[in-house]
Design a protein around this motif. Structure first.
Motif, PDB file in Angstrom:
ATOM      1  N   GLN A   7       0.827  -1.242  -0.022  1.00  0.00           N
ATOM      2  CA  GLN A   7       0.049   0.064  -0.008  1.00  0.00           C
ATOM      3  C   GLN A   7       0.844   1.341   0.173  1.00  0.00           C
ATOM      4  O   GLN A   7       0.437   2.506  -0.710  1.00  0.00           O
ATOM      5  CB  GLN A   7      -0.744   0.051   1.277  1.00  0.00           C
ATOM      6  CG  GLN A   7      -1.905   1.078   1.425  1.00  0.00           C
ATOM      7  CD  GLN A   7      -2.880   0.859   0.308  1.00  0.00           C
ATOM      8  OE1 GLN A   7      -3.354   0.178  -0.244  1.00  0.00           O
ATOM      9  NE2 GLN A   7      -3.656   2.177  -0.144  1.00  0.00           N
TER      10      GLN A   7
ATOM     11  N   ALA B  85       3.846   6.053  -5.525  1.00  0.00           N
ATOM     12  CA  ALA B  85       3.890   6.055  -6.889  1.00  0.00           C
ATOM     13  C   ALA B  85       2.781   6.991  -7.284  1.00  0.00           C
ATOM     14  O   ALA B  85       3.177   7.597  -8.393  1.00  0.00           O
ATOM     15  CB  ALA B  85       3.622   4.797  -7.502  1.00  0.00           C
ATOM     16  N   THR B  86       1.749   7.088  -6.355  1.00  0.00           N
ATOM     17  CA  THR B  86       0.606   7.948  -7.009  1.00  0.00           C
ATOM     18  C   THR B  86       1.154   9.536  -6.791  1.00  0.00           C
ATOM     19  O   THR B  86       1.008  10.276  -7.634  1.00  0.00           O
ATOM     20  CB  THR B  86      -0.667   7.980  -6.064  1.00  0.00           C
ATOM     21  OG1 THR B  86      -1.107   6.451  -6.270  1.00  0.00           O
ATOM     22  CG2 THR B  86      -1.720   8.658  -6.331  1.00  0.00           C
ATOM     23  N   PHE B  87       1.933   9.670  -5.536  1.00  0.00           N
ATOM     24  CA  PHE B  87       2.402  10.950  -5.282  1.00  0.00           C
ATOM     25  C   PHE B  87       3.309  11.321  -6.202  1.00  0.00           C
ATOM     26  O   PHE B  87       3.395  12.718  -6.814  1.00  0.00           O
ATOM     27  CB  PHE B  87       2.993  11.044  -3.737  1.00  0.00           C
ATOM     28  CG  PHE B  87       3.668  12.436  -3.681  1.00  0.00           C
ATOM     29  CD1 PHE B  87       3.125  13.531  -3.148  1.00  0.00           C
ATOM     30  CD2 PHE B  87       5.084  12.390  -3.489  1.00  0.00           C
ATOM     31  CE1 PHE B  87       3.584  14.764  -2.990  1.00  0.00           C
ATOM     32  CE2 PHE B  87       5.899  13.611  -3.393  1.00  0.00           C
ATOM     33  CZ  PHE B  87       5.143  14.741  -2.989  1.00  0.00           C
TER      34      PHE B  87
ATOM     35  N   ALA C 148       2.267   2.077  -3.586  1.00  0.00           N
ATOM     36  CA  ALA C 148       1.136   2.548  -4.244  1.00  0.00           C
ATOM     37  C   ALA C 148       1.067   4.007  -4.079  1.00  0.00           C
ATOM     38  O   ALA C 148       0.853   4.830  -4.992  1.00  0.00           O
ATOM     39  CB  ALA C 148      -0.181   1.779  -4.395  1.00  0.00           C
ATOM     40  N   ILE C 149       1.025   4.539  -2.861  1.00  0.00           N
ATOM     41  CA  ILE C 149       0.655   5.856  -2.365  1.00  0.00           C
ATOM     42  C   ILE C 149       2.095   6.562  -2.879  1.00  0.00           C
ATOM     43  O   ILE C 149       1.937   7.859  -3.465  1.00  0.00           O
ATOM     44  CB  ILE C 149       0.628   5.916  -1.027  1.00  0.00           C
ATOM     45  CG1 ILE C 149      -0.897   5.434  -0.370  1.00  0.00           C
ATOM     46  CG2 ILE C 149       0.544   7.535  -0.446  1.00  0.00           C
ATOM     47  CD1 ILE C 149      -1.036   5.047   0.962  1.00  0.00           C
TER      48      ILE C 149
ATOM     49  N   ALA D 219       3.533  10.526  -9.434  1.00  0.00           N
ATOM     50  CA  ALA D 219       2.802  10.694 -10.679  1.00  0.00           C
ATOM     51  C   ALA D 219       2.128  11.974 -10.659  1.00  0.00           C
ATOM     52  O   ALA D 219       2.245  12.819 -11.735  1.00  0.00           O
ATOM     53  CB  ALA D 219       1.850   9.603 -10.823  1.00  0.00           C
ATOM     54  N   ILE D 220       1.389  12.623  -9.572  1.00  0.00           N
ATOM     55  CA  ILE D 220       0.893  13.920  -9.734  1.00  0.00           C
ATOM     56  C   ILE D 220       1.836  14.762  -9.539  1.00  0.00           C
ATOM     57  O   ILE D 220       1.682  15.743 -10.301  1.00  0.00           O
ATOM     58  CB  ILE D 220      -0.018  13.821  -8.181  1.00  0.00           C
ATOM     59  CG1 ILE D 220      -1.279  12.897  -8.341  1.00  0.00           C
ATOM     60  CG2 ILE D 220      -0.507  15.116  -8.066  1.00  0.00           C
ATOM     61  CD1 ILE D 220      -1.991  12.572  -7.072  1.00  0.00           C
ATOM     62  N   ASN D 221       2.937  14.721  -8.773  1.00  0.00           N
ATOM     63  CA  ASN D 221       3.738  15.463  -8.890  1.00  0.00           C
ATOM     64  C   ASN D 221       4.444  16.211 -10.272  1.00  0.00           C
ATOM     65  O   ASN D 221       4.904  16.965 -10.780  1.00  0.00           O
ATOM     66  CB  ASN D 221       4.992  15.349  -7.859  1.00  0.00           C
ATOM     67  CG  ASN D 221       5.961  16.358  -7.507  1.00  0.00           C
ATOM     68  OD1 ASN D 221       5.708  17.601  -7.888  1.00  0.00           O
ATOM     69  ND2 ASN D 221       7.198  16.155  -7.051  1.00  0.00           N
TER      70      ASN D 221
END
Length: 73
Positions: free
Chosen positions: A21, A27-29, A24-25, A31-33
């Motif tokens: 988990q 990787a999401t951060f 994944a958090i 990607a958004i950055n």
């Protein structure tokens, strides 16, 4: 003594860690950055947009104060 880990070149983390988990958090951060940084970079490259001259500016008077009715505002 440090044990010698043998494995394919380029793999830094075990595959089981990639499915957690927190990864994944992270990787999401990332990607958004990255998307935000790219959008800011593109906005700096594009030319500055100016308001059309037919739009009234906020510091411009609605009616003329000149003694000439068709004079500048």
């Amino acid at each position: 003594m440090i044990p010698n880990v043998v494995g394919p070149a380029g793999i830094l983390l075990p595959e089981s860690m990639l499915h957690t988990q927190w990864f994944a958090i992270l990787a999401t951060f990332v990607a958004i950055n990255t998307v935000m940084y790219a959008a800011l970079a593109v906005s700096k490259i594009l030319p500055k947009l100016h308001r059309p001259s037919w739009l009234r500016r906020s510091h411009e008077r609605a009616e003329t104060r000149s003694i000439y009715p068709d004079g500048p505002r």
